[in-house]
Write a protein that holds these residues in place. Structure first.
Motif, short mmCIF file in Angstrom:
data_model
loop_
_atom_site.label_atom_id
_atom_site.label_comp_id
_atom_site.label_asym_id
_atom_site.label_seq_id
_atom_site.Cartn_x
_atom_site.Cartn_y
_atom_site.Cartn_z
N SER A 40 -9.08 2.97 -4.48
CA SER A 40 -9.35 3.42 -3.20
C SER A 40 -8.35 4.22 -2.53
CB SER A 40 -9.64 2.29 -2.33
OG SER A 40 -10.75 1.45 -2.63
N ILE A 41 -7.07 3.62 -2.68
CA ILE A 41 -5.92 4.55 -2.27
C ILE A 41 -5.77 5.90 -3.06
CG2 ILE A 41 -3.36 4.38 -2.05
CD1 ILE A 41 -3.56 1.39 -2.09
N LYS A 42 -6.07 5.79 -4.38
CA LYS A 42 -5.82 7.00 -4.94
C LYS A 42 -6.89 8.16 -4.38
CE LYS A 42 -5.79 8.50 -9.84
NZ LYS A 42 -5.91 7.95 -11.12
N LYS A 43 -8.18 7.89 -4.09
CA LYS A 43 -9.07 8.61 -3.43
C LYS A 43 -8.72 9.03 -2.18
CE LYS A 43 -13.30 6.38 -5.61
NZ LYS A 43 -14.35 5.53 -5.64
N ILE A 44 -8.42 8.13 -1.35
CA ILE A 44 -7.75 8.68 0.08
C ILE A 44 -6.85 9.89 -0.22
CG2 ILE A 44 -6.58 7.86 2.17
CD1 ILE A 44 -7.81 5.26 1.83
N ILE A 45 -5.89 9.62 -1.09
CA ILE A 45 -4.62 10.60 -1.10
C ILE A 45 -5.49 12.07 -1.96
CG2 ILE A 45 -2.87 11.14 -2.89
CD1 ILE A 45 -1.96 8.31 -2.59
N GLN A 46 -6.34 11.81 -2.59
CA GLN A 46 -7.11 13.09 -3.39
C GLN A 46 -7.69 13.85 -2.32
OE1 GLN A 46 -9.22 11.53 -6.56
NE2 GLN A 46 -7.46 11.45 -7.75
N MET A 47 -8.08 13.16 -1.14
CA MET A 47 -8.94 13.71 -0.09
C MET A 47 -8.23 14.47 0.89
SD MET A 47 -11.88 10.47 0.88
CE MET A 47 -11.94 11.11 2.31
N ARG A 48 -6.92 14.11 0.93
CA ARG A 48 -5.97 14.96 1.86
C ARG A 48 -5.63 16.30 1.28
NH1 ARG A 48 -2.04 10.00 3.61
NH2 ARG A 48 -3.59 9.05 4.87
N ILE A 62 0.67 -1.05 -0.15
CA ILE A 62 0.08 0.12 -0.05
C ILE A 62 0.88 1.13 0.05
CG2 ILE A 62 -1.68 1.42 1.43
CD1 ILE A 62 -2.86 -1.16 2.25
N GLU A 63 2.05 1.19 0.87
CA GLU A 63 2.71 2.48 0.75
C GLU A 63 3.36 2.59 -0.55
OE1 GLU A 63 3.10 4.74 2.98
OE2 GLU A 63 1.67 3.83 4.02
N ILE A 64 3.88 1.68 -1.16
CA ILE A 64 4.45 1.66 -2.52
C ILE A 64 3.45 2.03 -3.56
CG2 ILE A 64 5.41 0.26 -4.44
CD1 ILE A 64 6.70 -1.49 -2.21
N ALA A 65 2.23 1.57 -3.48
CA ALA A 65 1.17 2.43 -4.33
C ALA A 65 1.06 3.78 -4.06
CB ALA A 65 0.02 1.28 -4.14
N LYS A 66 0.91 4.08 -2.83
CA LYS A 66 0.72 5.45 -2.77
C LYS A 66 1.91 6.39 -3.25
CE LYS A 66 -1.41 5.28 2.03
NZ LYS A 66 -1.12 5.69 3.37
N ALA A 67 3.22 6.09 -3.07
CA ALA A 67 4.15 6.55 -3.64
C ALA A 67 4.04 6.61 -4.84
CB ALA A 67 5.53 5.82 -3.01
N MET A 68 3.74 5.62 -5.80
CA MET A 68 3.72 5.54 -7.14
C MET A 68 2.63 6.53 -7.83
SD MET A 68 4.50 1.43 -7.84
CE MET A 68 4.57 1.50 -9.77
N LEU A 69 1.40 6.29 -6.92
CA LEU A 69 0.51 7.37 -7.30
C LEU A 69 0.78 8.83 -7.44
CD1 LEU A 69 -2.59 5.60 -5.75
CD2 LEU A 69 -2.40 5.88 -8.19
N GLN A 70 1.56 9.04 -6.28
CA GLN A 70 2.01 10.35 -5.90
C GLN A 70 3.25 10.95 -7.10
OE1 GLN A 70 3.23 10.29 -2.00
NE2 GLN A 70 0.99 11.01 -1.26
N GLU A 71 3.77 10.01 -7.75
CA GLU A 71 4.81 10.37 -8.59
C GLU A 71 4.16 10.03 -10.10
OE1 GLU A 71 8.16 10.57 -8.34
OE2 GLU A 71 7.91 10.73 -6.41
N GLY A 72 2.93 9.69 -10.12
CA GLY A 72 1.91 9.56 -11.35
C GLY A 72 2.09 8.66 -12.18
#
Length: 112
Positions: free
Chosen positions: A104-112, A75-85
């Motif tokens: 779901s992870i992408k939605k959580i990141i966008q909500m922050r 999940i942490e890797i996925a978050k980092a990769m999403l943030q990197e685009g």
């Protein structure tokens, strides 16, 4: 006074009673020993069962902890990769997570 035959009979009767009492005592001792052995066996079985249960619980807890840790890492890797685009497809290939999880992870990141 006792006659010789009466004395012999008395001695033999006493010996028979003594032999009977010894035999009865032996049988009672054996029964007590068996009962004590059974009780000790049960106690040892219970203790061994408890120890095995504890060991299995510890092992299972460790396995579950490892699995949770692996998932958290993905999940942490996925978050980092999403943030990197990075693309969702690439994140799926790298992490092995499902598309719905990554969304779901992408939605959580966008909500922050």
């Amino acid at each position: 006074m006792f006659t010789y035959e009466q004395e012999i009979k008395r001695i033999m009767d006493n010996q028979a009673v003594e032999d009977y009492m010894k035999q009865k005592s032996r049988e009672e001792g054996i029964q007590q020993g068996i009962q004590q052995g059974i009780q000790q066996g049960i106690q040892q079985g219970i203790q061994q069962g408890i120890q095995q249960g504890i060991q299995q619980g510890i092992q299972q807890g460790k396995e579950e902890g490892r699995e949770e840790g692996k998932l958290e890492g993905k999940i942490e890797i996925a978050k980092a990769m999403l943030q990197e685009g990075d693309s969702v497809d690439k994140i799926i290939r790298v992490t092995g997570l499902y598309k719905c999880d990554i969304q779901s992870i992408k939605k959580i990141i966008q909500m922050r």
